[in-house]
Design a protein around this motif. Sequence first.
Motif: not given
Length: 196
Positions: A165-176, A146-163
Amino acid sequence: MSAHESMEHAEHAEHASGSNKKIALLIAVLALFLAISETLGKGAQTESISKNVEAANLWAFFQAKSIRRTVVATAAEQGKLTLGGTTDDTMKATVQKQVDDWTKTAQRYRSEPETGEGTEQLAEKAKHAEHERDEATAKYHHFELASAAFQIGIVLASATIITGMFALAYVSGVLTIAGLIMTALGLWWPHLLHLH
């Protein structure tokens, strides 16, 4: 730049700012879930180690009692042999009393419900500690995933702000959601999935 272009640029910036706020909220929620799963994981890991030590100690005590029981039972058998070769009644009575004492001691070492320190009781306690250790270990594995999923989700959500690319936010939501499922499994059904 025309007024119309300025208006479009401002609307786009406002839209991006609103999206970034939502992503920032997602990151904050993920960080909260991460903190919870990490705390639960550390607790489960500590419990697993503690129960492993308890089981090892109980099995060591079990072995010591088994050895003592074997020594006393052997002495009782030796005493019985001595009885067969003794003709002196006083000596026979003394040896018989000692054989009876050793036999009682050997029986007490096997089962001592009043203190819980007979080999039968120690084996039960050790098996129970092993079960609790296995339960805590299974929980720990789920919380780690669970911690790994949340950590990867944080990275992808952060990448969404930079890039952007809102698809990353959706993947982050799935990881959540995956992290929440793993946390729930760790809390209530740690043996549903075998994660060794």
